[in-house]
Design an enzyme around this catalytic site. Structure first.
Site, PDB file in Angstrom:
ATOM      1  N   TYR A 161      -2.601  -1.079  10.266  1.00 59.65           N
ATOM      2  CA  TYR A 161      -2.547  -1.249   8.805  1.00 59.65           C
ATOM      3  C   TYR A 161      -1.224  -0.705   8.251  1.00 59.65           C
ATOM      4  CZ  TYR A 161      -4.263  -1.031   3.955  1.00 59.65           C
ATOM      5  OH  TYR A 161      -4.419  -1.207   2.596  1.00 59.65           O
TER       6      TYR A 161
ATOM      7  N   SER B  82       0.843  -1.201   0.000  1.00 62.42           N
ATOM      8  CA  SER B  82       0.000   0.000   0.000  1.00 62.42           C
ATOM      9  C   SER B  82       0.875   1.247   0.000  1.00 62.42           C
ATOM     10  CB  SER B  82      -0.880   0.022   1.253  1.00 62.42           C
ATOM     11  OG  SER B  82      -1.591   1.249   1.331  1.00 62.42           O
TER      12      SER B  82
HETATM   13  N1  LIG Z   1      -8.820  -0.538  -1.734  1.00 63.47           N
HETATM   14  C1  LIG Z   1      -7.727   0.193  -1.642  1.00 63.47           C
HETATM   15  O1  LIG Z   1      -7.743   1.390  -1.897  1.00 63.47           O
HETATM   16  C2  LIG Z   1      -6.429  -0.432  -1.213  1.00 63.47           C
HETATM   17  C3  LIG Z   1      -5.286   0.368  -1.209  1.00 63.47           C
HETATM   18  C4  LIG Z   1      -4.066  -0.195  -0.851  1.00 63.47           C
HETATM   19  C5  LIG Z   1      -4.005  -1.525  -0.502  1.00 63.47           C
HETATM   20  N2  LIG Z   1      -5.143  -2.285  -0.494  1.00 63.47           N
HETATM   21  C6  LIG Z   1      -5.004  -3.689  -0.125  1.00 63.47           C
HETATM   22  O2  LIG Z   1      -5.584  -4.501  -1.130  1.00 63.47           O
HETATM   23  C7  LIG Z   1      -6.032  -5.729  -0.558  1.00 63.47           C
HETATM   24  C8  LIG Z   1      -7.487  -5.935  -0.974  1.00 63.47           C
HETATM   25  O3  LIG Z   1      -8.239  -4.828  -0.523  1.00 63.47           O
HETATM   26  P1  LIG Z   1      -9.705  -4.526  -1.054  1.00 63.47           P
HETATM   27  O4  LIG Z   1      -9.838  -3.063  -1.029  1.00 63.47           O
HETATM   28  O5  LIG Z   1      -9.977  -5.287  -2.283  1.00 63.47           O
HETATM   29  O6  LIG Z   1     -10.561  -5.129   0.186  1.00 63.47           O
HETATM   30  P2  LIG Z   1     -12.004  -5.801   0.233  1.00 63.47           P
HETATM   31  O7  LIG Z   1     -12.864  -5.315  -0.878  1.00 63.47           O
HETATM   32  O8  LIG Z   1     -12.460  -5.604   1.651  1.00 63.47           O
HETATM   33  O9  LIG Z   1     -11.680  -7.355  -0.027  1.00 63.47           O
HETATM   34  C9  LIG Z   1     -10.939  -8.083   0.914  1.00 63.47           C
HETATM   35  C10 LIG Z   1     -10.937  -9.539   0.504  1.00 63.47           C
HETATM   36  O10 LIG Z   1     -10.161 -10.273   1.459  1.00 63.47           O
HETATM   37  C11 LIG Z   1     -10.939 -11.354   1.985  1.00 63.47           C
HETATM   38  N3  LIG Z   1     -10.465 -11.639   3.330  1.00 63.47           N
HETATM   39  C12 LIG Z   1     -10.485 -10.818   4.410  1.00 63.47           C
HETATM   40  N4  LIG Z   1      -9.959 -11.452   5.473  1.00 63.47           N
HETATM   41  C13 LIG Z   1      -9.586 -12.696   5.044  1.00 63.47           C
HETATM   42  C14 LIG Z   1      -8.982 -13.812   5.686  1.00 63.47           C
HETATM   43  N5  LIG Z   1      -8.672 -13.789   6.990  1.00 63.47           N
HETATM   44  N6  LIG Z   1      -8.736 -14.934   4.949  1.00 63.47           N
HETATM   45  C15 LIG Z   1      -9.046 -14.970   3.625  1.00 63.47           C
HETATM   46  N7  LIG Z   1      -9.627 -13.940   2.974  1.00 63.47           N
HETATM   47  C16 LIG Z   1      -9.888 -12.813   3.687  1.00 63.47           C
HETATM   48  C17 LIG Z   1     -12.382 -10.870   1.859  1.00 63.47           C
HETATM   49  O11 LIG Z   1     -13.354 -11.903   1.840  1.00 63.47           O
HETATM   50  P3  LIG Z   1     -13.971 -12.545   3.178  1.00 63.47           P
HETATM   51  O12 LIG Z   1     -14.306 -11.391   4.083  1.00 63.47           O
HETATM   52  O13 LIG Z   1     -15.159 -13.342   2.725  1.00 63.47           O
HETATM   53  O14 LIG Z   1     -12.901 -13.424   3.755  1.00 63.47           O
HETATM   54  C18 LIG Z   1     -12.313 -10.175   0.498  1.00 63.47           C
HETATM   55  O15 LIG Z   1     -12.365 -11.141  -0.542  1.00 63.47           O
HETATM   56  C19 LIG Z   1      -5.811  -5.600   0.935  1.00 63.47           C
HETATM   57  O16 LIG Z   1      -4.579  -6.199   1.292  1.00 63.47           O
HETATM   58  C20 LIG Z   1      -5.717  -4.103   1.142  1.00 63.47           C
HETATM   59  O17 LIG Z   1      -4.993  -3.742   2.272  1.00 63.47           O
HETATM   60  C21 LIG Z   1      -6.341  -1.769  -0.832  1.00 63.47           C
END
Ligand SMILES: NC(=O)c1ccc[n+]([C@@H]2O[C@H](COP(=O)([O-])OP(=O)(O)OC[C@H]3O[C@@H](n4cnc5c(N)ncnc54)[C@H](OP(=O)(O)O)[C@@H]3O)[C@@H](O)[C@H]2O)c1
Length: 249
Positions: free
Chosen positions: A153, A140
């Site tokens: 985080y 990130s």
């Molecule tokens: N969105 C952004 O702007 C952004 C920016 C920088 C980095 N990121 C990073 O990108 C990644 C994805 O983020 P996102 O925004 O796509 O989040 P999201 O929409 O909340 O999706 C998170 C995914 O992770 C799964 N998950 C959560 N806890 C889990 C666990 N213990 N075991 C297995 N699966 C798990 C969730 O499904 P379930 O809840 O069903 O398990 C879901 O499929 C993360 O690492 C986040 O920190 C995101």
């Protein structure tokens, strides 16, 4: 040129891929020829996501060490190999520093850092005999830029960027590359609270040179590049995909 980016014959696991960035990356890998296995905890959303891109659904909690290891081993037993691991599952928790509970700090670190370490280690063990592997960690911009309230985080993502470098330094000679992608502000469920906050969205639009939130599909090119032969000599790199946010004041 297309051969360079082809993922034909590659087997990829994407954690946290029932929605958001994980799903978008899984879709891009599948569209470029990889056999894709998608992971998350909630089976209903995961099945629907898998079906929509012709992937296999593999539900498990990445914080469960024994189950995660067995899941990786099972992929090799069913598919013959594991070439690509996208360590993407992640959670968020927001509180003023003085209100943070220890359990919440540990919970975020467990998913966003400790699980990534174990998955990297266990996947690398399975990749070593093939002398080929691609491990891509979702980092990130928050690994290098602090923000109020998201303390665990920021700590976890900074740790994950560091782990990317130490593992790359060690595994490169075995044909295994370890890189990270550092997204900026993407419109996903993780950021629902921020997207719904009009003032915050105005701030993102003003603060980001691209002038808007990113859409999850905009990570596809980065992940396909790092997973492909085109990136064979790219190792330990953090590829920032943030619309210019982290290079501007
Ligand atoms: N969105 C952004 O702007 C952004 C920016 C920088 C980095 N990121 C990073 O990108 C990644 C994805 O983020 P996102 O925004 O796509 O989040 P999201 O929409 O909340 O999706 C998170 C995914 O992770 C799964 N998950 C959560 N806890 C889990 C666990 N213990 N075991 C297995 N699966 C798990 C969730 O499904 P379930 O809840 O069903 O398990 C879901 O499929 C993360 O690492 C986040 O920190 C995101």
């Amino acid at each position: 040129m297309s051969e360079l980016f082809s993922l034909n014959g590659r087997v990829a696991l994407v954690t946290g891929a029932s929605r958001g960035l994980g799903f978008a990356m899984a879709k891009a890998l599948a569209e470029n020829g990889a056999t894709v296995i998608v992971n998350a905890r909630g089976m209903n959303a995961l099945s629907a996501a898998a079906d929509s891109i012709g992937a296999e659904a593999l539900p498990f909690d990445v914080t469960d060490a024994a189950i995660s290891r067995a899941a990786l081993q099972g992929i090799v037993e069913r598919r013959g190999r594991l070439d690509i691991l996208i360590n993407n599952a992640g959670i968020q928790h927001r509180r003023p520093l003085v209100e943070w509970e220890d359990e919440d700090f540990d919970r975020v670190i467990a998913v966003n850092l400790s699980a990534c370490f174990r998955m990297m280690r266990d996947a690398a063990r399975l990749m070593l005999p093939n002398k080929f592997g691609r491990i891509i960690n979702t980092g990130s911009v928050a690994a290098v830029l602090g923000r109020p309230t998201i303390h665990a985080y920021v700590a976890a993502k900074a740790g994950l960027h560091g782990l990317t470098r130490s593992a790359a330094a060690e595994m490169g000679r075995h044909g295994i590359t370890i890189n990270a992608i550092a997204p900026g502000y993407f419109a996903t469920e993780l950021n629902t609270a921020l997207i719904n906050d009009e003032a915050f969205t105005k701030w993102v639009e003003a603060r980001t040179p691209a002038g808007r939130w990113a859409q999850p599909e905009e990570l596809g090119g980065a992940v396909v590049f790092l997973a492909s032969n085109a990136a064979a000599y790219v190792n330990g790199h953090v590829l920032t995909v943030d619309g210019g946010l982290s290079v501007s004041l």
